[in-house]
Enzyme design. Structure first.
Site, PDB file in Angstrom:
ATOM      1  N   GLU A  13       0.770  -1.249   0.105  1.00  0.00           N
ATOM      2  CA  GLU A  13      -0.185   0.060   0.052  1.00  0.00           C
ATOM      3  C   GLU A  13       0.871   1.175   0.166  1.00  0.00           C
ATOM      4  OE1 GLU A  13      -3.781   2.275   2.314  1.00  0.00           O
ATOM      5  OE2 GLU A  13      -2.636   0.858   3.193  1.00  0.00           O
TER       6      GLU A  13
ATOM      7  N   GLU B 278       5.061   4.889   3.477  1.00  0.00           N
ATOM      8  CA  GLU B 278       4.618   6.236   4.018  1.00  0.00           C
ATOM      9  C   GLU B 278       5.542   7.103   3.983  1.00  0.00           C
ATOM     10  OE1 GLU B 278       1.476   7.735   4.835  1.00  0.00           O
ATOM     11  OE2 GLU B 278       2.779   9.230   5.431  1.00  0.00           O
TER      12      GLU B 278
ATOM     13  N   ASP C 251       9.689   8.594   0.170  1.00  0.00           N
ATOM     14  CA  ASP C 251       8.609   8.975  -0.751  1.00  0.00           C
ATOM     15  C   ASP C 251       8.372   7.996  -1.681  1.00  0.00           C
ATOM     16  OD1 ASP C 251       7.829  10.583  -3.281  1.00  0.00           O
ATOM     17  OD2 ASP C 251       8.235  12.188  -1.997  1.00  0.00           O
TER      18      ASP C 251
ATOM     19  N   ASP D 201      -3.132  11.719  -1.651  1.00  0.00           N
ATOM     20  CA  ASP D 201      -3.257  13.318  -1.456  1.00  0.00           C
ATOM     21  C   ASP D 201      -3.886  13.739  -3.026  1.00  0.00           C
ATOM     22  OD1 ASP D 201      -2.344  12.835   0.757  1.00  0.00           O
ATOM     23  OD2 ASP D 201      -0.571  13.847   0.578  1.00  0.00           O
TER      24      ASP D 201
ATOM     25  N   LYS E 270      -3.575  21.524  -7.771  1.00  0.00           N
ATOM     26  CA  LYS E 270      -3.218  22.404  -8.661  1.00  0.00           C
ATOM     27  C   LYS E 270      -2.614  21.648  -9.592  1.00  0.00           C
ATOM     28  CE  LYS E 270      -2.057  26.245  -5.734  1.00  0.00           C
ATOM     29  NZ  LYS E 270      -1.172  26.137  -4.543  1.00  0.00           N
TER      30      LYS E 270
ATOM     31  N   ASP F 289     -12.759   9.180  -2.166  1.00  0.00           N
ATOM     32  CA  ASP F 289     -13.740  10.057  -2.119  1.00  0.00           C
ATOM     33  C   ASP F 289     -13.809  11.202  -3.107  1.00  0.00           C
ATOM     34  OD1 ASP F 289     -12.378  11.163  -0.458  1.00  0.00           O
ATOM     35  OD2 ASP F 289     -14.051  12.132   0.518  1.00  0.00           O
TER      36      ASP F 289
ATOM     37  N   THR G 186     -10.635   1.745   5.058  1.00  0.00           N
ATOM     38  CA  THR G 186      -9.209   2.372   5.342  1.00  0.00           C
ATOM     39  C   THR G 186      -9.690   3.481   6.357  1.00  0.00           C
ATOM     40  OG1 THR G 186      -9.215   4.337   3.913  1.00  0.00           O
ATOM     41  CG2 THR G 186      -8.716   2.147   2.912  1.00  0.00           C
ATOM     42  N   GLU G 187      -8.826   4.018   7.166  1.00  0.00           N
ATOM     43  CA  GLU G 187      -9.092   5.004   7.948  1.00  0.00           C
ATOM     44  C   GLU G 187     -10.242   6.097   7.625  1.00  0.00           C
ATOM     45  OE1 GLU G 187      -5.919   7.073   9.807  1.00  0.00           O
ATOM     46  OE2 GLU G 187      -7.077   8.294  11.037  1.00  0.00           O
ATOM     47  N   TYR G 188      -9.335   6.492   6.212  1.00  0.00           N
ATOM     48  CA  TYR G 188     -10.219   7.668   5.624  1.00  0.00           C
ATOM     49  C   TYR G 188     -11.415   7.274   4.872  1.00  0.00           C
ATOM     50  CZ  TYR G 188      -6.246  11.030   5.738  1.00  0.00           C
ATOM     51  OH  TYR G 188      -5.285  11.958   6.119  1.00  0.00           O
TER      52      TYR G 188
HETATM   53  N1  SAH Z   1      -4.256   5.282   3.004  1.00  0.00           N
HETATM   54  C1  SAH Z   1      -4.671   6.020   4.306  1.00  0.00           C
HETATM   55  C2  SAH Z   1      -4.236   7.288   4.516  1.00  0.00           C
HETATM   56  C3  SAH Z   1      -4.584   8.172   3.287  1.00  0.00           C
HETATM   57  S1  SAH Z   1      -4.044   9.718   3.494  1.00  0.00           S
HETATM   58  C4  SAH Z   1      -6.186   5.736   4.284  1.00  0.00           C
HETATM   59  O1  SAH Z   1      -6.843   5.672   3.208  1.00  0.00           O
HETATM   60  O2  SAH Z   1      -6.663   5.957   5.488  1.00  0.00           O
HETATM   61  C5  SAH Z   1      -2.537   9.661   2.358  1.00  0.00           C
HETATM   62  C6  SAH Z   1      -1.233   9.079   2.866  1.00  0.00           C
HETATM   63  O3  SAH Z   1      -0.453   9.045   1.910  1.00  0.00           O
HETATM   64  C7  SAH Z   1      -0.781  10.204   4.068  1.00  0.00           C
HETATM   65  O4  SAH Z   1      -0.310   9.559   5.084  1.00  0.00           O
HETATM   66  C8  SAH Z   1       0.754  10.854   3.263  1.00  0.00           C
HETATM   67  O5  SAH Z   1       1.494  11.110   4.114  1.00  0.00           O
HETATM   68  C9  SAH Z   1       0.860   9.791   2.362  1.00  0.00           C
HETATM   69  N2  SAH Z   1       1.673  10.130   1.140  1.00  0.00           N
HETATM   70  C10 SAH Z   1       1.244  11.104   0.294  1.00  0.00           C
HETATM   71  N3  SAH Z   1       2.077  11.041  -0.675  1.00  0.00           N
HETATM   72  C11 SAH Z   1       3.110  10.129  -0.418  1.00  0.00           C
HETATM   73  C12 SAH Z   1       4.278   9.888  -1.206  1.00  0.00           C
HETATM   74  N4  SAH Z   1       4.700  10.598  -2.389  1.00  0.00           N
HETATM   75  N5  SAH Z   1       5.039   8.828  -0.678  1.00  0.00           N
HETATM   76  C13 SAH Z   1       4.651   8.111   0.341  1.00  0.00           C
HETATM   77  N6  SAH Z   1       3.650   8.450   1.245  1.00  0.00           N
HETATM   78  C14 SAH Z   1       2.770   9.514   0.623  1.00  0.00           C
END
Ligand code: SAH
Length: 214
Positions: free
Chosen positions: A45, A70, A97, A119, A123, A155, A194-196
């Site tokens: 993930e 993460e 990253d 995320d 933009k 969403d 997922t949490e979100y």
């Molecule tokens: N998947 C989880 C969290 C969603 S929030 C859920 O559905 O509940 C998105 C997460 O992705 C955040 O914790 C953010 O820090 C991480 N994230 C965003 N861009 C990233 C990147 N380029 N590399 C690693 N993690 C990233």
């Protein structure tokens, strides 16, 4: 509000047995079987947040190895704490990253990729940073085994529409596209929230999902 700095999280992550140091993985892509001590399939993930989803999956499927990627220590620390409460041998974390994800997994080493509530980077000039962008799909293309799938839930309708439009230019095809996962009895069967997903669906937002391959 997201905490960027949880006191001591960097140190705790550096010492955690659950986190594979990024520099180790850069030296040995293709060595995940060695890390897990078996040849089980590897599901990842990307952007796992606090790890609710991947921890639940790893618990449910002990015959599959899971890696949660993460970027932020302050979020990853929560996933580590969850593992301390309930340790699972088939779950590891990477703090990095995702733009380097094709450097820490070997060609075709991964059997499934999950993106959940990535995320949005609204933009236009940041489109390349979106995890379902064609730039990221090209990275996933390298590490995902042939005929294997990538699943994405969100969403955010704008992000989802963008993600669907990226498929053709990137050379991927959709097996499933839904704009209301929770209303589809067949697709929602076995769905792990997922949490979100819990947060946004409880606010009444429909959840979009695709399953893609190439
Ligand atoms: N998947 C989880 C969290 C969603 S929030 C859920 O559905 O509940 C998105 C997460 O992705 C955040 O914790 C953010 O820090 C991480 N994230 C965003 N861009 C990233 C990147 N380029 N590399 C690693 N993690 C990233």
């Amino acid at each position: 509000m997201r905490l960027r700095n949880v006191a001591g999280s960097r140190e705790a992550i550096a010492e955690s047995a659950y986190v594979v140091p990024e520099e180790v993985m850069f030296e040995k892509p293709g060595k995940w079987a060695e890390i897990f001590g078996n040849n089980n399939p590897i599901h990842i993930e990307i952007g796992m947040g606090k790890g609710q989803f991947i921890h639940a999956l790893a618990k449910k499927n002990p015959q599959i190895n899971y890696v949660g990627v993460e970027k932020y220590s302050s979020v990853l620390i929560r996933a580590i704490q969850k593992m301390e409460q309930e340790e699972l041998p088939n779950l590891k974390f990477l703090r990095m990253d995702a733009e380097d994800v094709d450097k820490v997994f070997g060609t075709g080493e991964v059997d499934k990729i999950y993106l959940n509530f990535s995320d949005p980077w609204p933009k236009d000039r940041h489109a390349k940073r979106r995890l379902p962008s064609r730039e990221f799909l090209a990275r996933y293309d390298k590490i995902l085994k042939k005929d294997c799938k990538l699943e994405f839930k969100t969403d955010n309708r704008d992000l989802f529409d963008f993600a669907v439009e990226e498929l053709e230019p990137a050379g991927w095809k959709a097996e499933v596209i839904t704009y209301d996962l929770h209303a589809d009895a067949k697709l929602v069967e076995g769905n792990i929230m997922t949490e979100y997903e819990e947060k946004f669906s409880s606010m009444g937002n429909p959840i979009c999902k695709y399953i893609i391959f190439r």
